[in-house]
Scaffold this motif. Sequence first.
Motif, PDB file in Angstrom:
ATOM      1  N   VAL A  88       0.879  -1.184   0.000  1.00 37.25           N
ATOM      2  CA  VAL A  88       0.000   0.000   0.000  1.00 37.25           C
ATOM      3  C   VAL A  88       0.906   1.219   0.000  1.00 37.25           C
ATOM      4  CG1 VAL A  88      -1.884   1.259   1.116  1.00 37.25           C
ATOM      5  CG2 VAL A  88      -1.571  -1.175   1.614  1.00 37.25           C
ATOM      6  N   CYS A  89       0.603   2.186  -0.864  1.00 34.76           N
ATOM      7  CA  CYS A  89       1.374   3.434  -0.840  1.00 34.76           C
ATOM      8  C   CYS A  89       0.601   4.465  -0.023  1.00 34.76           C
ATOM      9  CB  CYS A  89       1.620   3.935  -2.257  1.00 34.76           C
ATOM     10  SG  CYS A  89       2.660   2.779  -3.186  1.00 34.76           S
ATOM     11  N   GLY A  90       1.362   5.370   0.563  1.00 38.03           N
ATOM     12  CA  GLY A  90       0.728   6.375   1.421  1.00 38.03           C
ATOM     13  C   GLY A  90       1.335   7.746   1.225  1.00 38.03           C
ATOM     14  N   THR A  91       0.674   8.727   1.811  1.00 33.62           N
ATOM     15  CA  THR A  91       1.167  10.105   1.792  1.00 33.62           C
ATOM     16  C   THR A  91       2.314  10.209   2.798  1.00 33.62           C
ATOM     17  OG1 THR A  91      -1.133  10.710   1.462  1.00 33.62           O
ATOM     18  CG2 THR A  91       0.390  12.500   1.875  1.00 33.62           C
ATOM     19  N   GLY A  92       3.454   9.673   2.413  1.00 33.41           N
ATOM     20  CA  GLY A  92       4.562   9.516   3.349  1.00 33.41           C
ATOM     21  C   GLY A  92       4.278   8.315   4.234  1.00 33.41           C
ATOM     22  N   SER A  93       5.320   7.795   4.872  1.00 32.70           N
ATOM     23  CA  SER A  93       5.050   6.689   5.796  1.00 32.70           C
ATOM     24  C   SER A  93       4.320   7.198   7.029  1.00 32.70           C
ATOM     25  CB  SER A  93       6.310   5.906   6.153  1.00 32.70           C
ATOM     26  OG  SER A  93       7.378   6.749   6.436  1.00 32.70           O
ATOM     27  N   ASP A  94       4.391   8.487   7.295  1.00 29.94           N
ATOM     28  CA  ASP A  94       3.607   9.076   8.385  1.00 29.94           C
ATOM     29  C   ASP A  94       2.127   8.706   8.273  1.00 29.94           C
ATOM     30  OD1 ASP A  94       5.631  10.389   9.676  1.00 29.94           O
ATOM     31  OD2 ASP A  94       5.137  12.379   8.901  1.00 29.94           O
ATOM     32  N   GLU A  95       1.591   8.838   7.064  1.00 27.14           N
ATOM     33  CA  GLU A  95       0.165   8.528   6.904  1.00 27.14           C
ATOM     34  C   GLU A  95      -0.098   7.054   7.206  1.00 27.14           C
ATOM     35  OE1 GLU A  95      -1.612   8.040   3.054  1.00 27.14           O
ATOM     36  OE2 GLU A  95      -3.560   8.732   3.775  1.00 27.14           O
ATOM     37  N   LEU A  96       0.840   6.203   6.787  1.00 25.71           N
ATOM     38  CA  LEU A  96       0.630   4.764   6.993  1.00 25.71           C
ATOM     39  C   LEU A  96       0.679   4.415   8.485  1.00 25.71           C
ATOM     40  CD1 LEU A  96       2.726   3.698   3.896  1.00 25.71           C
ATOM     41  CD2 LEU A  96       0.241   3.520   4.138  1.00 25.71           C
ATOM     42  N   ILE A  97       1.546   5.115   9.228  1.00 30.09           N
ATOM     43  CA  ILE A  97       1.601   4.917  10.690  1.00 30.09           C
ATOM     44  C   ILE A  97       0.239   5.271  11.289  1.00 30.09           C
ATOM     45  CG2 ILE A  97       2.621   5.807  12.843  1.00 30.09           C
ATOM     46  CD1 ILE A  97       5.224   6.338  11.155  1.00 30.09           C
ATOM     47  N   THR A  98      -0.299   6.408  10.863  1.00 33.32           N
ATOM     48  CA  THR A  98      -1.592   6.865  11.380  1.00 33.32           C
ATOM     49  C   THR A  98      -2.711   5.895  11.013  1.00 33.32           C
ATOM     50  OG1 THR A  98      -0.801   9.112  11.126  1.00 33.32           O
ATOM     51  CG2 THR A  98      -3.166   8.865  11.374  1.00 33.32           C
ATOM     52  N   LEU A  99      -2.679   5.405   9.780  1.00 36.75           N
ATOM     53  CA  LEU A  99      -3.728   4.482   9.331  1.00 36.75           C
ATOM     54  C   LEU A  99      -3.651   3.156  10.079  1.00 36.75           C
ATOM     55  CD1 LEU A  99      -3.603   5.137   5.467  1.00 36.75           C
ATOM     56  CD2 LEU A  99      -5.425   5.828   7.049  1.00 36.75           C
ATOM     57  N   ILE A 100      -2.443   2.674  10.322  1.00 30.55           N
ATOM     58  CA  ILE A 100      -2.301   1.403  11.052  1.00 30.55           C
ATOM     59  C   ILE A 100      -2.847   1.561  12.469  1.00 30.55           C
ATOM     60  CG2 ILE A 100      -0.594  -0.151  12.109  1.00 30.55           C
ATOM     61  CD1 ILE A 100       1.075   0.235   9.540  1.00 30.55           C
ATOM     62  N   ALA A 101      -2.495   2.682  13.109  1.00 31.42           N
ATOM     63  CA  ALA A 101      -2.996   2.904  14.474  1.00 31.42           C
ATOM     64  C   ALA A 101      -4.527   2.971  14.460  1.00 31.42           C
ATOM     65  CB  ALA A 101      -2.407   4.185  15.053  1.00 31.42           C
ATOM     66  N   ALA A 102      -5.079   3.674  13.471  1.00 34.71           N
ATOM     67  CA  ALA A 102      -6.538   3.823  13.412  1.00 34.71           C
ATOM     68  C   ALA A 102      -7.222   2.481  13.137  1.00 34.71           C
ATOM     69  CB  ALA A 102      -6.913   4.836  12.333  1.00 34.71           C
ATOM     70  N   ALA A 103      -6.574   1.635  12.334  1.00 35.12           N
ATOM     71  CA  ALA A 103      -7.205   0.371  11.960  1.00 35.12           C
ATOM     72  C   ALA A 103      -7.084  -0.684  13.060  1.00 35.12           C
ATOM     73  CB  ALA A 103      -6.585  -0.162  10.665  1.00 35.12           C
ATOM     74  N   TYR A 104      -6.026  -0.623  13.850  1.00 31.49           N
ATOM     75  CA  TYR A 104      -5.754  -1.724  14.798  1.00 31.49           C
ATOM     76  C   TYR A 104      -5.869  -1.356  16.267  1.00 31.49           C
ATOM     77  CZ  TYR A 104      -4.687  -4.770  10.999  1.00 31.49           C
ATOM     78  OH  TYR A 104      -4.833  -5.540   9.888  1.00 31.49           O
ATOM     79  N   ALA A 105      -5.989  -0.084  16.603  1.00 31.65           N
ATOM     80  CA  ALA A 105      -6.055   0.273  18.022  1.00 31.65           C
ATOM     81  C   ALA A 105      -7.123   1.333  18.244  1.00 31.65           C
ATOM     82  CB  ALA A 105      -4.701   0.789  18.500  1.00 31.65           C
ATOM     83  N   GLY A 106      -7.720   1.292  19.411  1.00 34.64           N
ATOM     84  CA  GLY A 106      -8.754   2.272  19.763  1.00 34.64           C
ATOM     85  C   GLY A 106      -8.814   2.403  21.268  1.00 34.64           C
ATOM     86  N   PRO A 107      -9.828   3.065  21.772  1.00 31.47           N
ATOM     87  CA  PRO A 107      -9.945   3.263  23.214  1.00 31.47           C
ATOM     88  C   PRO A 107      -9.842   1.932  23.970  1.00 31.47           C
ATOM     89  CG  PRO A 107     -11.568   4.580  22.059  1.00 31.47           C
ATOM     90  CD  PRO A 107     -10.911   3.719  21.016  1.00 31.47           C
ATOM     91  N   GLY A 108      -9.024   1.945  25.028  1.00 34.36           N
ATOM     92  CA  GLY A 108      -8.841   0.732  25.832  1.00 34.36           C
ATOM     93  C   GLY A 108      -7.683  -0.137  25.360  1.00 34.36           C
ATOM     94  N   ASP A 109      -7.183   0.112  24.152  1.00 33.78           N
ATOM     95  CA  ASP A 109      -6.073  -0.680  23.618  1.00 33.78           C
ATOM     96  C   ASP A 109      -4.739  -0.003  23.912  1.00 33.78           C
ATOM     97  OD1 ASP A 109      -7.903  -2.418  22.468  1.00 33.78           O
ATOM     98  OD2 ASP A 109      -7.919  -1.326  20.562  1.00 33.78           O
ATOM     99  N   GLU A 110      -3.677  -0.797  23.914  1.00 32.40           N
ATOM    100  CA  GLU A 110      -2.334  -0.256  24.168  1.00 32.40           C
ATOM    101  C   GLU A 110      -1.441  -0.427  22.942  1.00 32.40           C
ATOM    102  OE1 GLU A 110      -2.434  -1.153  28.974  1.00 32.40           O
ATOM    103  OE2 GLU A 110      -1.136  -2.375  27.701  1.00 32.40           O
TER     104      GLU A 110
END
Length: 375
Positions: A88-110
Amino acid sequence: MSTTPVSDRPVPRPGVLAIEAYVPGKAQAGGVAKVYKLSANENPLGASPRAREAFHAADALEFYPDGSSTRLREAIGAAYGLDPARLVCGTGSDELITLIAAAYAGPGDEVIYSQYGFLVYRIATLAAGATPVIAAERDLTTDVDAILAAVTAKTRIVFLANPNNPTGTYLPFDEVRRLQRGLPPQVLLVLDAAYAEYVRRNDYESGIELVATTRNVAMLRTFSKIHGLAALRVGWLYGPAEVVDAVNRIRGAFNVNAAAIAAGTAAINDTAHVEAAVAHNDRWLAWVAAELTALGLVVTPSVANFVLVHFPDADGRRAPDADAFLSARGLILRRMDAYGLPGALRLTIGTEEANRLLVAVLAEFLGKKEAGHGA
Ligand SMILES: Cc1ncc(COP(=O)(O)O)c(C=O)c1O
């Protein structure tokens, strides 16, 4: 009736206001004729001429880009022997870091990362509503045991920059593999290999092998460093099909622009430019580290295109003093206060002119003569 607390205005969700916004490296110094920007680990050789040509040719501005970055994924796949469907290509790897966090972690997760890990991990974790968990480092190097000890039933992601920014240190492949084997299978290990191309160590592996042989590892790469395309914002992820699918579902439909796709494709095919950038870094990383050490500064051993330099805790000689002295002469380094390293500055390996000036100015700052080793 909702139980949401009453407020007279919209309120961001928990975590958002705990974020210290990322402060990029400075680009300006007042009152100097020439500025040498050594604050953002950019490529002193610039972009490949072929990438620049492709960038200028990508001028059909009225059309949306290919939302799947197909050409670019195919070029990356061909260069590294990877299946483009797993990229997957992203708007810099920064965006991919943000997307991974959003997809795999949420409130209550570490989400775990190491003490001096790249700051965007914290921002992405808090933005997702999850809880950051920091694993102490040893000798400014990631400590696998500390990460494993921090894992709980709530852990969803471990972010590991290898080599790490801002320390420049790295974990050998055996250690990364030991980390992966010690993690529960539901924890996603993200190997952020933004500086992989610079590493000249036989025991280093960027992550391709672990992604290929496991189901819970994703690797991130960027075009901002070795390819000199930081302005275009393009990075990529190689991961398990499920991770690729999750990120593709939540990313922007046209997250990589047409110029970035065109220039990135040309850059990945210009292996001569990459080799020149690696050779330049090899030569000048060793020279800068040796010269600064000879001046009595403590330099953390780096395998990347930057070094962390520690200043004495003495009046007039501290890191902020050095920063002011260098900026007044056009040399812009990166303060490390945000990383909890206020006694250090991080500097990018620059052009020959910048590197020589840096050493001369630091010698002057410390009231010493330069060692004067040839490069
Ligand atoms: C470790 C690390 N990861 C990711 C990035 C982000 O790179 P990009 O420009 O691709 O967003 C950087 C940039 O400095 C970095 O140092």
